[in-house]
Design an enzyme around this catalytic site. Sequence first.
Site, PDB file in Angstrom:
ATOM      1  CB  CYS A  31      39.578  59.831 -60.028  1.00  0.00           C
ATOM      2  SG  CYS A  31      39.601  58.431 -61.135  1.00  0.00           S
TER       3      CYS A  31
ATOM      4  CB  CYS B  68      38.352  60.352 -63.406  1.00  0.00           C
ATOM      5  SG  CYS B  68      37.683  59.088 -62.307  1.00  0.00           S
TER       6      CYS B  68
END
Length: 110
Positions: free
Chosen positions: A35, A38
Amino acid sequence: MIGSAELGQATDDSFSEDVLRSDLPVLVEFTADSCAPCRQMEPVLRSLADDLRGRMRIVQVDVPANPATTRDYQVMGTPTMFLFHGGEPVRQLVGAQPKRRLLREVEPFV
């Protein structure tokens, strides 16, 4: 130094102890290595952890490695963050967030 704080890691096995039984409020980021948003959040969360050291904990839950906790909190995308206070989720944020927004959300609880 900005971004120097360590972020805790919670797992399916440790979530109850690390988060639900914590004496401090806990910001939990549900994350995944794949991600990109993230990864962008990591320095923001480290800086926040520095600023709130001793008043709040920040932990990450690796979604692929911890399916039970991910399912329990109905996490559908990453990053998803929950603020736990007294063992209960009191705030939920989905997607990458600027530090000032995170501070605004957590300040009433720290």
